[in-house]
Scaffold this motif. Structure first.
Motif, mmCIF file in Angstrom:
data_model
loop_
_atom_site.group_PDB
_atom_site.id
_atom_site.type_symbol
_atom_site.label_atom_id
_atom_site.label_comp_id
_atom_site.label_asym_id
_atom_site.label_seq_id
_atom_site.Cartn_x
_atom_site.Cartn_y
_atom_site.Cartn_z
ATOM 1 N N LEU A 8 76.526 9.753 -52.637
ATOM 2 C CA LEU A 8 75.768 10.928 -53.098
ATOM 3 C C LEU A 8 75.529 11.891 -51.948
ATOM 4 C CD1 LEU A 8 73.088 9.267 -55.437
ATOM 5 C CD2 LEU A 8 75.213 10.408 -56.100
ATOM 6 N N THR A 9 75.214 11.350 -50.765
ATOM 7 C CA THR A 9 74.921 12.204 -49.613
ATOM 8 C C THR A 9 76.184 12.899 -49.116
ATOM 9 O OG1 THR A 9 73.291 10.535 -49.011
ATOM 10 C CG2 THR A 9 73.721 12.244 -47.403
ATOM 11 N N ASP A 10 77.287 12.151 -49.065
ATOM 12 C CA ASP A 10 78.544 12.758 -48.614
ATOM 13 C C ASP A 10 78.952 13.920 -49.519
ATOM 14 O OD1 ASP A 10 78.853 11.136 -46.415
ATOM 15 O OD2 ASP A 10 80.059 9.647 -47.473
ATOM 16 N N GLY A 11 78.589 13.828 -50.808
ATOM 17 C CA GLY A 11 78.950 14.888 -51.743
ATOM 18 C C GLY A 11 77.897 15.969 -51.881
ATOM 19 N N ALA A 12 76.843 15.898 -51.083
ATOM 20 C CA ALA A 12 75.723 16.830 -51.252
ATOM 21 C C ALA A 12 76.018 18.183 -50.616
ATOM 22 C CB ALA A 12 74.456 16.233 -50.633
ATOM 23 N N ALA A 13 75.223 19.164 -51.031
ATOM 24 C CA ALA A 13 75.366 20.517 -50.492
ATOM 25 C C ALA A 13 74.936 20.568 -49.040
ATOM 26 C CB ALA A 13 74.511 21.477 -51.308
ATOM 27 N N ALA A 67 75.181 6.618 -50.016
ATOM 28 C CA ALA A 67 76.066 7.276 -49.045
ATOM 29 C C ALA A 67 77.012 8.239 -49.753
ATOM 30 C CB ALA A 67 76.852 6.230 -48.252
#
Lengths: 302, 302
Positions: free
Chosen positions: A249-254, A247
């Motif tokens: 990693l996804t929240d910080g994704a482009a 979660a």
């Protein structure tokens, strides 16, 4: 024998013609451009040859000079016109008027929702999207997307037809922009473009990470069976253990801001001197070889 | 002949032992659990047999009873301990003290940043992450991630070693959470879990969309060469044409909230009666077969 009408004979239309013809169906093809129709037998023969299929498949494909002749007696219509809403609406108005009452009307559109182009048609209930990956004679999945008006029987017949001809139908329950495949492609591309734009990794390193790593399991299992098999104590337990990390990693994704012309330049510059047409031919040979490999494994496992 | 020390002999450590041993390197393996070391020769032999590799490869792998014996004369240390920061820091303090001055110290960690576990070590400059996809003897990619202290020569030697043993190193230029592979996996998983949770498509339909569609090109090209070959007028032109559509799909995509136990239950319920261990064995056979297929294609194309 089911009769198929292909409307629009660009690359996708010709590839569809091969899909149906090699399954023994009778295929009639119409295109508004007479030159395209004239070249059709030679173009189809070349594609069949490249794919290593039986040359006799070409005999199942007949170019016809009018839309009405293509639709006459057809039980399935596969439309491959331009991705412009007004063009598609006008084309489907003609198709709906001319097609046999029991025919199903499918569009290959990747960008336009079936509710948009089928709105107001008398036959909206028999309209749906059957979205291929290009080229469909080398990649089996077909996304089936209904509008709210599409009758379930049309979806059932679509699913049965594509299974019968050796494709893999993936059935959506309702419309969503990008369907499933392009939604998944978009999120992975955004993060990929961000990582190469920020210099975390090279374009080749990024592609290597997928083709020699992540893509290996996805080529025969898909992402959800992949996590099932990484979760010996069950997927809910996997979610408790790894969910917070994934979660974050996804929240910080482009997101959408990653699709810049600069990112495009970085990708292009990583392939100096690549001849796109030759490399597309290479890609199609590799897709065909991978499809043969994966089909042989499925047979072995059954 | 390069000598390799494997520290920690769980599944990943044993798979690493095979990677180095089948390339002809001498491998010493230490694990704090004596039972694991006692079973090591039989476990390695079984994995070599399953992978269809030469049984003589097992002769290159020697279990040793102490960390010091594993490190004695080793030029490369591959650590596979628990993913707990304090455990890893303590282990690397020992490794850094006992390893030969010229040895490179690598961790297989997927979750811990090299700056965190190498902080304060005299040999922080020779520390890096070499993160495999499990199991590395069947999936070639290795993510190489430095801390800000890692000397470039350590990364160069890592890259050369993994290339020499037939893996595919993917070199990051600086630390980032999840490295590259798990960042890409996370975004695609989030959107996948959302689509099945909202009932847009079934779990099987989602996996089919990837394994019979999207994953096909990613298995031999990666996502960036994929768009290059869909951009006959250049990738910047592709960005102008399709960027806004892809950006909108990404802006509307799921983020961390998708990783719920409910989503986990939906995935699990789509595979009733699946025996996870048997299915993992199937997965590993398919990974091995796919690796053979892809390597044979690379040879043919060279």
């Amino acid at each position: 024998m089911t009769a198929i009408a292909i409307v629009g004979a660009g690359l996708i239309g010709r590839s569809w013609a091969i899909v149906f013809a090699r399954a023994g169906l009778s295929v009639r093809v119409w295109d508004p451009d007479p030159d395209v129709l004239e070249r059709l037998p030679a173009d189809i023969a070349a594609m069949i040859d490249d794919a290593g299929a039986d040359p006799a498949v070409a005999d199942q494909v007949t170019p016809v000079p009018t839309l009405a002749e293509a639709l006459d007696g057809a039980e399935w219509v596969q439309e491959n016109g331009p991705e412009k809403l007004e063009v598609k609406r006008a084309l489907f108005a003609d198709i709906d008027r001319l097609a046999a009452p029991g025919a199903i009307l499918a569009s290959s559109s990747s960008a336009l929702m079936p509710s948009a182009w089928s709105e107001g048609l008398a036959g909206a209930a028999r309209c749906l999207v059957a979205h291929p990956v290009n080229p469909p004679h080398l990649v089996p999945v077909v996304e089936l997307c209904p509008s709210a008006r599409t009758m379930p029987e049309a979806m059932d017949r679509a699913e049965a037809l594509f299974r019968d001809v050796g494709q893999v139908p993936a059935r959506l329950n309702h419309e969503i922009g990008g369907f499933v495949l392009n939604r998944l492609q978009a999120v992975l591309l955004a993060e990929s473009l961000r990582l190469v734009s920020e210099g975390v990794i090279s374009v080749k390193g990024l592609d290597d990470t997928v083709r020699h790593g992540l893509g290996r399991r996805w080529a025969f299992m898909g992402p959800l069976e992949t996590i099932l098999l990484n979760a010996p104590d069950g997927v809910p337990d996997y979610m408790r253990r790894y969910g917070p990390m994934l979660a974050a990693l996804t929240d910080g994704a482009a997101r959408g801001e990653a699709f810049t012309e600069d990112a495009g330049r970085i990708v292009a510059e990583a392939f100096p001197g690549t001849h796109i047409r030759d490399r597309q031919d290479w890609r199609d040979r590799e897709l065909a070889a991978l499809d043969r490999h994966l089909r042989s494994r499925i047979e072995r496992n059954n």
